[in-house]
Enzyme design. Structure first.
Site, mmCIF file in Angstrom:
data_model
loop_
_atom_site.group_PDB
_atom_site.id
_atom_site.type_symbol
_atom_site.label_atom_id
_atom_site.label_comp_id
_atom_site.label_asym_id
_atom_site.label_seq_id
_atom_site.Cartn_x
_atom_site.Cartn_y
_atom_site.Cartn_z
ATOM 1 N N ASP A 1 0.794 -1.230 0.000
ATOM 2 C CA ASP A 1 0.000 0.000 0.000
ATOM 3 C C ASP A 1 0.820 1.270 0.000
ATOM 4 O O ASP A 1 0.307 2.335 -0.318
ATOM 5 C CB ASP A 1 -0.814 0.047 1.314
HETATM 6 C C1 GLC Z 1 -1.948 -3.854 5.371
HETATM 7 C C2 GLC Z 1 -3.162 -3.817 4.479
HETATM 8 C C3 GLC Z 1 -2.964 -4.718 3.281
HETATM 9 C C4 GLC Z 1 -1.675 -4.404 2.586
HETATM 10 C C5 GLC Z 1 -0.514 -4.455 3.551
HETATM 11 C C6 GLC Z 1 0.793 -4.044 2.923
HETATM 12 O O1 GLC Z 1 -1.841 -5.106 5.962
HETATM 13 O O2 GLC Z 1 -4.305 -4.234 5.174
HETATM 14 O O3 GLC Z 1 -4.049 -4.576 2.391
HETATM 15 O O4 GLC Z 1 -1.507 -5.310 1.536
HETATM 16 O O5 GLC Z 1 -0.776 -3.591 4.638
HETATM 17 O O6 GLC Z 1 0.849 -2.694 2.589
#
Ligand code: GLC
Length: 845
Positions: free
Chosen positions: A536
């Protein structure tokens, strides 16, 4: 230092030192009604949605010693007359007030145990000669929390005991509770309902919901007084505290005055409180506004030595109190409560009974047989929506990618519920095949998530829609229910009347997901990043490409090819094989950096995850996923995983990337908001670790797969909690990496994709028990030192008792398989119609 131990027989973790470094929690109930209880009795409870229908006020950021959501006070009075008191008179001077949950009174305890069980928490404590056992749970399919409280006098003298359970409510719109101190308090109302039996029900609602739904708090014993106005309960304009509520103790000034001292000051509030006399009873306040609580006074009378009294409280929600009454009455009967508790245990027996293992590694057995599938149940319910770290306020809801992955952790145990969630997720897929990032479980309104915070960046995530392909195919392999593919499900877009603009079959949804990514490619023919991919926090400018999404697309295509073949749809199988070959070529042509795969191309062609970078030279997912997708040919696959091991592995798990960025850089986005070693910036982001285990297992290296499994197993951390800090019975989302001074510190426990993927890695890739369209595959990839293992797996209505022997001490390879004494070809046990079957597997070349 240890704070507790695993009680494997009872499938509990028992906390014996309540001063854990952070609160350790447990989930009760489901998303329909439930939430979590912390190990000192605090509770965050909601119904259907923590954002819009939250019941208790639990502020996670407050110090551990603070009252949070719910507690229980006990007030004892020795019946022996004191010089200040006439015989038998209750006077606050001799009251002893404490909470058997430790918080908020913080008295010294003689014994404290918090039993973290499957769907229940039981707190057992001993303070001042009083033993309390409180079992906290939500009965199956009920909209109530039960606290079954047994209080025993373990001293050798009689003692008079009052029990005062207290709940604090929040406005159901949980964010408004925090942001609006004008509207919220003007709307909050509590009323008392008195019953002939002496029992009382305190109901509570915000004014606008008065005729729609109410919360209630009640018990099964006579209540002599109550408070629902926090101000009254705490007293002295809330200069009384949760640790010493004046509603229960009386004002110290008044006590002094009663003993003949003159009052140092005499404000109006004091005089009013003084006029009420001693503190035997609460104020009987019905809150007309303000901070609403529910406090119920129970005089349990004198408990002789060894005598036990029991009260059962219920915190629930219903349309109105009349409607609630029959079930309230039902659960006032302790036998019914006991029955409900047994039914809960049976639910978990059935749930966990679908797959049980016996391996040479105790900590693996402990996790795979109870705590890991249990955590998968939790993530399936709560996605990333309600924990001590994911606070459930505002818009964040069920994450599309998160829940698609969570579903894969519960397929053996609850395929029907998994299917329901899959169908909900498909409802927020868009007509172009991409998906909305998250949705609210109550309203089903979806949003583009955090991408909305950046106007300059795309508002979709390039990976979301592909995960549902993996989820649906895994569901089909588990159940054989291909009828799901023909079910018609709307796409997300709606017309003016909120009617879907288009609907089509589940199969069509999957096909559109593939086509979206096929079309949405950049300069190197690789999928565009969108706002982000799985990671993210890497938010590059429009035009950037993602190798992660390329590989996830590859894995999705493998699944689509498998499915098409199963459906005898040769044309689709060929089409997808061609898509696969095309992307494989792009990846291998432009993404090999020499010793590993790069992770992104920026919009201008700059590489990220390359040895040419200063920071972020190598990313974990850049290496595991080309193996999972099958894009990496064997020599690159091996080298990629070896580079990962050399550069990213630590004793606490494999880091997400290295080296960490050291300073905020808006061009790279969220990743640079963290110091090096934290979270996505070089931390040990645990969700990614099982993908490496799977990749190693696919390559046949069982020693490494298992080493990576064991080094993040929280049960193994039980001996180093002072470093690790979080619950040892569930996976956390992240551990600080070795670039951080607090290397080894875990955070964000419970709601993480680590649960589902480590469960899959452990059971399907290391133990190798993997459903396929044609049968149950047994393809272990284990440490060579193992002599073998046993497992019990229910699949398609049949129970398989599997014994695997490893006489030559190899990691991978099956020489022979016998089913019920008959040798079979290959290592896929055909679909058997019910019954119990003995499967005997010998590993070998
Ligand atoms: C958090 C989010 C997930 C994402 C991860 C890595 O766990 O919930 O959707 O893939 O972070 O950024």
């Amino acid at each position: 230092m240890q704070y507790g131990y695993f009680h494997d027989e009872k499938r509990e973790y028992v906390i014996t030192n309540p001063k854990t470094p952070v609160k350790w929690i447990n989930y009760i109930g489901t998303l329909v009604f439930g939430g979590f209880v912390d190990h000192t009795g605090g509770a965050l409870i909601c119904a259907q949605d923590p954002a819009l229908n939250r019941i208790t006020k639990y502020i996670a950021q407050m110090p551990a010693s603070d009252f949070r959501g719910e507690t229980l006070y006990l007030r004892t009075l020795s019946p022996i007359p004191s010089p200040h008191q006439g015989e038998g008179r209750r006077g606050e001077g001799d009251y002893r007030l404490f909470s058997p949950y430790l918080v908020p009174t913080l008295d010294p305890y003689d014994l404290y145990e918090c039993h973290v069980g499957l769907g229940y928490t039981r707190i057992v404590s001993e303070f001042y000669g009083i033993r309390t056992e409180a079992t906290i749970f939500v009965p199956l399919d009920e909209r109530r929390v039960i606290r079954d409280i047994k209080i025993t006098n373990i001293s050798d003298a009689p003692v008079q005991v009052d029990a005062i359970p207290v709940v604090e409510y929040t406005h159901p719109d949980s964010l408004k509770q925090l942001t609006n101190a004008d509207w919220v308090p003007q709307t909050m109302v509590s009323k008392i309902v008195k019953e002939a039996s002496g029992c009382k029900i305190l109901i509570q609602y915000p004014f606008m919901l008065r005729d729609i739904r109410v919360n209630y708090f009640t018990s099964n014993a006579p209540v002599s007084s109550f408070d629902s106005d926090r101000k009254k309960f705490l007293g002295d304009n809330e200069y009384g505290t949760w640790a010493r509520p004046l509603g229960l103790l009386g004002h110290p000034e008044i006590r002094r005055a009663e003993r003949g001292a003159s009052l140092s000051h005499e404000p109006e509030t004091l005089r009013r409180e003084a006029a009420q006399g001693d503190r035997t009873e609460l104020n009987n306040s019905e809150a007309l506004r303000g901070d609403n609580i529910a406090a119920l006074m129970h005089h349990l009378g004198v408990l002789e030595p060894s005598e036990t009294k029991r009260i059962i409280t219920q915190l629930g929600q219903e349309e109105n109190v009349e409607k609630a009454l029959p079930r309230i009455q039902y659960f006032r009967d302790e036998h019914n409560v006991e029955r409900a508790f047994e039914e809960l245990a049976q639910f978990w027996d059935r749930y966990l009974g679908k797959l049980q293992v016996e391996t040479p590694d105790e900590a693996m057995n402990c996790m795979l047989n109870a705590h890991n599938p249990r955590q998968c149940h939790t993530t399936k319910n709560w996605s990333r929506y309600l924990s001590l770290y994911q606070l459930g306020y505002g818009a964040r809801g069920i994450g599309f990618r998160d829940s698609s992955q969570d579903v894969m952790g519960v397929l053996a145990q609850m395929p029907q519920e998994a299917k329901t969630l899959i169908k909900q997720l498909l409802c927020v897929q868009k007509r172009n095949g991409s998906a909305m990032h998250q949705f609210n479980p109550l309203t089903l309104a979806a949003s583009e998530g955090d991408s909305l915070e950046r106007e300059d960046l795309p508002h979709y995530y390039s990976d979301d829609h592909l995960w549902i392909i993996l989820a649906v195919c895994a569901y089909l392999k588990e159940t054989g229910d291909t009828a799901l593919l023909d079910q018609v499900i709307p796409y997300y877009e709606k017309d003016k009347n909120k009617q879907p603009l288009e609907s089509d079959t589940v199969l069509d949804h999957l096909q559109r997901a593939v086509e979206f990514t096929r079309q949405d490619v950049g300069a190197h023919g690789l999928p565009l990043l969108g706002f982000a991919d799985w990671n993210d926090t890497v938010n590059l400018r429009k035009g950037a490409e993602s190798l992660f999404t390329a590989n996830l697309y590859g894995k999705s295509l493998l699944e689509m090819i498998d499915l098409a073949r199963h459906l005898s749809d040769t044309a689709s199988a060929e089409k997808y094989a061609a898509y696969y070959a095309e992307m494989k070529e792009h990846v291998n042509q432009c993404a090999w950096d020499g010793e590993w795969y790069i992770r992104y191309f920026d919009w201008d062609g700059t590489l990220l995850g390359s040895h040419t970078n200063d920071k972020g030279q190598i990313y974990i997912n850049g290496q595991s996923w080309p193996v999972i997708s099958g894009f990496a040919e064997p020599s690159r696959a091996r080298q990629a995983l070896d580079s990962l091991r050399a550069r990213l592995n630590t004793r606490n798990g494999i880091k997400i990337s290295a080296p960490g960025f050291n300073g905020f850089d808006p061009k790279c986005g969220g990743i640079t908001t963290y110091p090096p070693g934290a979270k996505e910036n070089g931390g040990i982001f645990l969700h990614t670790n099982p993908w490496v285990m799977i990749a190693e297992a696919l390559l046949g290296n069982g020693d490494r797969a298992f080493e990576y499994y064991r080094q993040i197993n929280p049960a193994v951390k039980n001996n180093c909690i002072d470093e690790y800090e979080c619950e040892p019975y569930v996976y956390a989302q992240n551990i600080l990496g070795d670039e951080h001074p607090q290397f080894g510190l875990a955070r964000n426990s419970w709601l993480s994709g680590t649960a589902s993927w480590t469960y899959q890695a452990g059971t399907q890739y290391i133990l190798g028990i993997r459903p396929t369209f044609n049968g149950l595959m047994i393809d272990p990839c284990i440490p060579r030192v193992w002599d073998g293992f046993r497992a019990k797996r229910e699949w398609r209505g049949a129970m398989y008792h599997i014994t695997v022997e490893n006489p030559n001490h190899i990691c991978k390879g099956v020489k022979s398989v016998q089913v019920d004494g008959q040798a079979i070809e290959g290592n896929i046990i055909p679909i058997l119609n019910g019954g119990m079957h003995q499967v005997y597997v010998v590993m070998g070349a």
